[in-house]
Write a protein that holds these residues in place. Structure first.
Motif: not given
Lengths: 252, 287
Positions: B176, B178-180, B182-183
């Motif tokens: 989460e 990492a995705l948050a 912008g990955a």
């Protein structure tokens, strides 16, 4: 006063569950806006609309608009990578990556793939850590694993790694719920510092925190935004009976 | 009365627990006694580093270096094939595959683990061996490469299931976070999740390799069994395990040859033990 984030008749469904109902709100630049309400009222869901983190959950549908700087981020062609660079998020449990302190902070820079020189990275690390008042504590241990830090330091580090990519908006999802009262007070102090450069939206189940730290407050109940006002006014003279019941502790 | 029953059951269970240890110790002592006897006639260094294995010539030459290298070459080849595919498969199952496909793949991996090694060896003999021979223009397809490919199939289920488990059990907050930031999904996997799961994945690899190095049947059937020092993957080799299996039947009990085969057993035991301990260390580090 400029509006940074505006929602217009925002609706959201998890499968058949209607989680956000016609939410209309405006979040302003350089202010801290708190969203309060009992568990399950949709406050975290609302927050996660602004960086599209709800996309991770299967079966999510949205309706209406959520505008950031006038652009509808719910549009299907939204560049999520760019959006999430601009809108950073701090989570309930501090979640630094299992990397070194240094690598945690430059993570956001590295994943953008641009060639950045070593000295530039060093400068980013220093300014980001200064931004969260950790530089003096950590300057000599930048290579040690981030998981060795205390909870408060981890949460600061998580904020620092957002600052490294220069976002506009900081979303905070109960950022202090894992921290003790002293650490909470210090993070709140940090938020007051940060608001001069960022737009901050904080979700909290802690009304005192909302009252202490925020400029505006929205109260949510069962997916609806019941009341949205200046924090002092909302707490001093709530217009809606349900808001009054909540802030006087009758439920929640 | 009830107390007595509890007492008896408790002691019975204790006995079962001790029995397993007892037998392990017994086997180990037997192995040591029979194996170490070979060093009365040959020094450990001549045994381990000797370049020729002619156990029935007169006097017998008992150098197991070709066998050790044979095992290593086959294992190395198998690792080279099974690690990238196995870890890739684990990533796919843990992170990318849709739910239904995930279940199918997991069942498939379990099925692969259930195939007896002699069957894999047999299939390898009639399909893979001629294939390797024609593709690489070799005089024979019974090579280390054939053994490596077949063993890779045997290591894969272990690697996939343990690595998948390791990936699955890291906190969701890493992904989460990492995705948050912008990955992309792949960046989150590569830069964060694989790091977080690294000790579990290393353990998976070690256990997979442990399985390969102890495997006997399939390698005996398809590696050609020539006890010469291998210089590439494309020549016949003989592994430690295949040597014991092939020769134990014909070795005269009490002969040097017989003791040498037990000594090979000790070498195998030490290698497997080291691999398992390493894997264990990685697994504990994870917790």
């Amino acid at each position: 006063m400029t509006d940074k984030i505006v929602t217009k008749d925002l609706n959201l469904w998890y499968g058949g569950f209607h989680a956000l109902k016609d939410v209309n709100a405006a979040f302003q630049v350089n202010r801290i806006t708190a969203i309060i309400g009992p568990s399950g009222c949709g406050k975290s869901t609302l927050l996660r609309v602004f960086n599209r983190m709800n996309d991770l959950i299967e079966g999510v549908r949205t309706g209406g608009e959520a505008l950031i700087d006038g652009l509808d981020i719910l549009a299907p062609d939204t560049d999520l990578v760019a959006l999430r660079k601009k809108v950073g998020m701090v989570f309930q449990r501090p979640n630094p990556f299992p990397l070194s302190i240094y690598e945690n902070i430059v993570f956001g820079v590295r994943i953008r793939g641009a060639k950045v020189s070593r000295s530039e990275l060093d400068a980013i690390v220093e300014s980001s850590l200064r931004g969260v008042l950790l530089w003096d504590d950590l300057r000599d241990m930048l290579r040690s694993p981030a998981l060795r830090l205390s909870l408060e330091q981890r949460q600061r580090l998580c904020i620092a790694r957002l600052l490294a990519v220069k976002p506009d908006v900081l979303l905070m999802d109960e950022p202090c719920s894992a921290l003790d009262p002293q650490a909470t007070a210090r993070i709140e102090e940090l938020m007051r510092e940060l608001k001069h450069e960022y737009t901050i939206v904080i979700v909290t189940h802690n009304m005192q925190q909302a009252a202490r730290v925020s400029d505006d407050t929205g109260f949510m109940l069962l997916g609806e935004l019941i009341e949205f006002n200046r924090t002092e006014e909302l707490f001093a003279s709530p217009r809606d009976k349900r808001t009054e019941d909540y802030i006087t502790g009758r439920y929640g | 009365m009830r107390k007595l029953r509890e007492f008896i059951i408790e002691k019975l269970v204790l006995l079962c627990g001790l029995a397993s240890i007892f037998f392990v110790v017994l086997i180990f002592l037997f192995l040591l006694r029979e194996g170490l006897a070979v060093f009365k006639t040959i020094s450990p260094s001549a045994f381990l580093a000797g370049k020729s294995w002619y156990p029935i010539s007169e006097p017998p030459q008992l150098g197991i270096l070709p066998l050790i290298l044979g095992s290593l070459v086959v294992t190395f080849g198998a690792a080279l094939i099974s690690i990238p595919i196995g870890v890739g498969c684990a990533i796919y199952i843990a992170e990318i595959a849709p739910k239904r496909l995930k279940e199918i793949l997991k069942a498939g991996i379990e099925l692969l683990a259930a195939i007896p090694s002699v069957v894999l060896g047999f299939i390898g003999m009639v399909t893979l061996v001629p294939f390797v021979k024609t593709v690489f223009h070799l005089p024979t397809g019974l090579t280390a490469l054939s053994g490596s490919i077949m063993l890779a199939f045997m290591a894969m289920p272990t690697i996939v299931s343990i690595a998948e488990d390791a990936l699955y059990s890291i906190p969701k907050t890493y992904k989460e976070g990492a995705l948050a930031m912008g990955a992309t999904h792949w960046q989150a996997i590569w830069r964060v999740m694989l790091r977080a799961a690294s000790s579990g994945i290393l353990a998976a690899i070690m256990l997979g390799i442990g399985r390969v190095i102890g495997e006997t049947m399939a390698v005996m059937m398809i590696t050609g069994n020539a006890a010469v020092i291998p210089h590439s993957l494309f020549v016949p080799v003989r592994t430690l395990t295949a040597t014991i299996a092939a020769e134990m039947g014909e070795a005269v009990i009490g002969s040097e040859h017989y003791f040498a085969l037990f000594a090979i057993g000790i070498v195998l035991f030490v290698i497997s033990f080291a691999i398992n301990v390493t894997a264990d260390l990685f697994l504990h580090k994870r917790q």
